[in-house]
Design an enzyme around this catalytic site. Sequence first.
Site, PDB file in Angstrom:
ATOM      1  N   GLN A  75     -41.237  66.203  11.458  1.00 34.68           N
ATOM      2  CA  GLN A  75     -41.859  66.479  12.755  1.00 34.68           C
ATOM      3  C   GLN A  75     -43.214  65.795  12.872  1.00 34.68           C
ATOM      4  O   GLN A  75     -44.175  66.345  13.394  1.00 34.68           O
ATOM      5  CB  GLN A  75     -41.962  67.986  12.967  1.00 34.68           C
ATOM      6  N   SER A  76     -43.282  64.562  12.410  1.00 24.60           N
ATOM      7  CA  SER A  76     -44.523  63.794  12.436  1.00 24.60           C
ATOM      8  C   SER A  76     -44.876  63.367  13.857  1.00 24.60           C
ATOM      9  O   SER A  76     -44.130  62.612  14.502  1.00 24.60           O
ATOM     10  CB  SER A  76     -44.377  62.551  11.548  1.00 24.60           C
ATOM     11  N   ASN A  77     -46.025  63.836  14.345  1.00 25.52           N
ATOM     12  CA  ASN A  77     -46.542  63.336  15.626  1.00 25.52           C
ATOM     13  C   ASN A  77     -46.867  61.850  15.529  1.00 25.52           C
ATOM     14  O   ASN A  77     -46.649  61.086  16.475  1.00 25.52           O
ATOM     15  CB  ASN A  77     -47.807  64.093  16.015  1.00 25.52           C
TER      16      ASN A  77
END
Length: 332
Positions: A75-77
């Site tokens: 869930q890396s921005n």
Amino acid sequence: MKSVEEFERVPLGFFPTPHEPLLRLSEALGITLTIKRDDYSGFGGGGNKVRKLEYLMAEACKTGVNVVITTGGHQSNHARMVAAAARKFGMRPVLVLRGNPPASWQGNLLLDKLFGAEVQFLDPDGYFSQIEGAMQAHADAALAQGETPMIIPLGGATPLGALGYVRAVEEIAAQLAPSQMPAPDFIVAPTGSGGTLAGLHVGTRRYWPNTKVIGVSVSAKADWFQPRIAGMAQDCADLLQWPQQWQPEDIWIEDGYVGQAYGVPSDGGIAAIYQLAQLEGVLLDPVYTGKAMHGLFSLVEQGRIPQGSRVTFVHCGGSPALYPFADRLLEA
């Protein structure tokens, strides 16, 4: 000495982002709490990485890059916004992500797919030993096809990228000026790779020397972050020819709020998400900002952020990560 404005950047974000008081939460905590809404930076779904990418993508455009490679968690921005930025400039995004292939593509992973990113997953246990080689293999493959690759490190955490948060300090100062509000006593931000915190250190040392910067780790231990951020802040200040120096012990990192692991929601982080949503109508996320806000609450409770302090929380975005964890959030 140089100005930040002397460095080439491409305009991506909707700046200045709002800087607003959290009146009900301030009353509950006994401090004056404001929030810098970099979740409203807009581009590619918003978040703090937009400020860094304005500088990093300027370098990519100048050097003729057509393949951009980076890394992060599921869930890396950062990975999501690199994919968006690559597409904006006609480049091919490649993401090497920590974790096993997902059962379903939700949250930031869904957005990665919408941006057409090529995604490779690395087993979490071997990630740190394999990531440099994996990204380099993608770069080598691109070169073999006559393309020009660029590897952007984890979180866009480079001295050049850190300039984005030197600009953010200048931006907050300009927002405070009309009301003659003093500088905050503390700035609190989530810390996952260190670039945001490095820029905040350079900016506050230059403009608000009495302001303390607190990084709440969402991943690693303090002793990993401190030399990394001190070195990055030093290199960023050197770019600006500003006479500043840091030692690892100058970097304040709280590493007791990670929970089970990076990317795994914590009980305290979830409680903070509910509190912000129900007191202020502000959405945090379970990977970054929820854990950082839990850290802020705890520091106030412990008296390490004293009653009456002026505190600014940097909202680094991340609301897409709420949705993959819906069941966990509803259990709470």
